[in-house]
Design an enzyme around this catalytic site. Sequence first.
Site, short mmCIF file in Angstrom:
data_model
loop_
_atom_site.label_atom_id
_atom_site.label_comp_id
_atom_site.label_asym_id
_atom_site.label_seq_id
_atom_site.Cartn_x
_atom_site.Cartn_y
_atom_site.Cartn_z
N ARG A 152 0.80 -1.23 0.00
CA ARG A 152 0.00 0.00 0.00
C ARG A 152 0.83 1.28 0.00
O ARG A 152 0.30 2.37 -0.18
CB ARG A 152 -0.97 -0.01 1.20
CG ARG A 152 -2.15 -0.93 0.99
CD ARG A 152 -2.95 -1.14 2.27
NE ARG A 152 -2.22 -1.99 3.22
CZ ARG A 152 -2.60 -2.19 4.48
NH1 ARG A 152 -3.67 -1.57 4.95
NH2 ARG A 152 -1.89 -2.97 5.27
N ASP A 156 7.72 -1.80 10.96
CA ASP A 156 6.91 -0.68 10.49
C ASP A 156 6.14 -0.01 11.62
O ASP A 156 5.20 0.74 11.39
CB ASP A 156 5.94 -1.14 9.39
CG ASP A 156 4.97 -2.22 9.88
OD1 ASP A 156 5.14 -2.73 11.00
OD2 ASP A 156 4.03 -2.54 9.13
N ASN A 175 1.29 1.79 6.95
CA ASN A 175 0.92 0.96 5.81
C ASN A 175 0.84 1.74 4.51
O ASN A 175 0.96 1.19 3.44
CB ASN A 175 -0.43 0.28 6.07
CG ASN A 175 -0.33 -0.70 7.22
OD1 ASN A 175 0.49 -1.62 7.18
ND2 ASN A 175 -1.12 -0.49 8.25
N GLY A 215 38.35 48.55 -5.07
CA GLY A 215 37.18 47.89 -5.64
C GLY A 215 37.41 47.51 -7.09
O GLY A 215 38.09 48.20 -7.84
C1 UD1 Z 1 -0.28 -8.50 13.12
C2 UD1 Z 1 -0.83 -9.41 14.21
C3 UD1 Z 1 -2.09 -8.78 14.78
C4 UD1 Z 1 -1.74 -7.41 15.34
C5 UD1 Z 1 -1.11 -6.55 14.26
C6 UD1 Z 1 -0.59 -5.28 14.88
C7 UD1 Z 1 -0.28 -11.66 13.51
C8 UD1 Z 1 -0.79 -12.93 12.92
N1 UD1 Z 1 -1.15 -10.71 13.63
O1 UD1 Z 1 -1.24 -8.46 12.08
O2 UD1 Z 1 -2.60 -9.58 15.81
O3 UD1 Z 1 -2.92 -6.79 15.81
O4 UD1 Z 1 0.03 -7.22 13.68
O5 UD1 Z 1 -0.11 -4.41 13.90
O6 UD1 Z 1 0.88 -11.59 13.87
N2 UD1 Z 1 5.93 -9.83 8.46
C9 UD1 Z 1 7.03 -10.58 8.09
N3 UD1 Z 1 6.83 -11.77 7.44
C10 UD1 Z 1 5.59 -12.23 7.14
C11 UD1 Z 1 4.47 -11.46 7.51
C12 UD1 Z 1 4.68 -10.28 8.18
O7 UD1 Z 1 8.17 -10.19 8.35
O8 UD1 Z 1 5.51 -13.32 6.55
C13 UD1 Z 1 6.16 -8.58 9.19
C14 UD1 Z 1 5.63 -7.38 8.45
O9 UD1 Z 1 6.66 -6.81 7.62
C15 UD1 Z 1 5.28 -6.45 9.58
C16 UD1 Z 1 4.87 -7.39 10.72
O10 UD1 Z 1 5.44 -8.64 10.40
O11 UD1 Z 1 6.40 -5.71 10.01
C17 UD1 Z 1 3.34 -7.53 10.85
O12 UD1 Z 1 2.83 -8.11 9.69
P1 UD1 Z 1 1.40 -7.74 9.10
O13 UD1 Z 1 1.14 -8.56 7.90
O14 UD1 Z 1 1.27 -6.27 8.96
O15 UD1 Z 1 0.47 -8.28 10.28
P2 UD1 Z 1 -1.00 -7.84 10.59
O16 UD1 Z 1 -1.95 -8.54 9.70
O17 UD1 Z 1 -1.09 -6.37 10.67
CA CA Z 2 0.20 -4.57 9.92
#
Ligand code: UD1
Ligand code: CA
Length: 451
Positions: free
Chosen positions: A8, A96, A219, A419
């Site tokens: 995004r 992030d 995001n 000057g």
């Molecule tokens: C996650 C939490 C959710 C919480 C929210 C807070 C889980 C399953 N859920 O959801 O409960 O309320 O954060 O913001 O953990 N990332 C990786 N590898 C991956 C997936 C994600 O490194 O395979 C990293 C992303 O870059 C990010 C963080 O993990 O920094 C969170 O990932 P994101 O996909 O944003 O999780 P949410 O769905 O927001």
């Molecule tokens: Ca997130």
Amino acid sequence: MAAGKGTRMKSSMPKVLHRIGGRALVQHVIDSARQLSARHIIAITGHGAAQVETALADQAGLRFARQMPQLGTGHAVQQAMPLLDDDGMTLVLSGDVPLTQVDTLQALLQASQGTQLALLTLQTTQPTGYGRIVRNAAGEVQAIVEEKDATPDQRAITEIYSGIMAVPTRWLRAWLARLDNHNAQQEYYLTDVVKFARADGQTVAAHLIADAAEVAGVNNPVQLAELERAHQARQAQALMLSGVRLADPARLDVRGQLTCGPDVEIDVNCVFDGVVSLGEGVRVGANCVIANAQIEAGAVIHPFTHIDGEKAGVTVGRHARVGPFTRLRPGAVLGEDVHIGNFVEVKNTTMAQGSKANHLAYLGDASVGERVNYGAGSITANYDGVNKHRTVIEADVHVGSNSVLVAPVTIGAGGTIGGGSTITKDTPPGALTVARGKQTSIANWKRPQKK
Ligand code: UD1
Ligand code: CA
């Protein structure tokens, strides 16, 4: 965790490298970990891994674990486990989420007591999109349920999981081994460790906070800008509470480390970058951009001044006056009571006490003595197309307007340059030196007439 895609942001740059307060998002997180004196700091990279790792290559002690492909937050943390020791605590942070206070993280670690899983949670009226904290009748944390897996009742819960947890490493290792991806997103959820802790008969602590900015993630560019303002507001607040008078805290940007002595005043729309210090009683006018500079006590920086010391730095001496519309470049070292005026550029030049260059001038690679007056429109011709050369202007010299000092050259103490002179040879002390065509007048001169 810094492996996510950040679709995004609609940017070719990985999300965690976008900046707040001049520092990459992930850098804020790493800096927090450092302040907690973490034994190991591991960045989990995936999307744009090479770019992220290059950007962080100068970080002492930072190690990387690659997550390829990205199968969820639990899968992400699994990649780091080989680098962690069983006798420690693991603090999971998101690359992030930049504005979590170190105090808050410390409180979370306290809540875990080094022995149990502890979650950082937030009470919010806008829980949409977050994992919900499910508690039993006794108020004990039972599980985190992701929004996409939640029942309508669970969606109504207003306590959410921040994405940040502290957990004894040996338990984390055991619980991660039990993860599956049988959920709405078919991902390996880190949040499932709560369930496993309960199944093992452990209690799960929650450190509940109310300041949403501390756990807000980035995001898209809208959220990036919102968190930038939140970050700037925090810094402005801290400066004001330390005694700095800001004309308007909403119109200040600090993108590095700004240190201020007592009685500093800063007018609107100023930007401070890199490492800047303002001594006691310094006043900075509106619309100044100041980077990597030391401004000493009592100095006044008038509006629209641009100072950038880059690596070499800039020093503005005590009670000096600079601007409006001055440009100070790397290696400009101004002594006490020096005055630099409008449209004057100073680079790699020292100016001793009481010297002045008030209008439209260039001083590059020069050493200027005390009480020199450097006239309007004068320049040091410091560059011959290949090499830079130095100009030495000794004490008490007056350089007349529109002079060119062709370096290398020395203007002897107390001398005066007429000057419009182009000076190519050293000039003796105390003398008037004039180097330009003599003025002649032709009497009864008739201009050509139109026929
Ligand atoms: C996650 C939490 C959710 C919480 C929210 C807070 C889980 C399953 N859920 O959801 O409960 O309320 O954060 O913001 O953990 N990332 C990786 N590898 C991956 C997936 C994600 O490194 O395979 C990293 C992303 O870059 C990010 C963080 O993990 O920094 C969170 O990932 P994101 O996909 O944003 O999780 P949410 O769905 O927001
Ligand atoms: Ca997130």
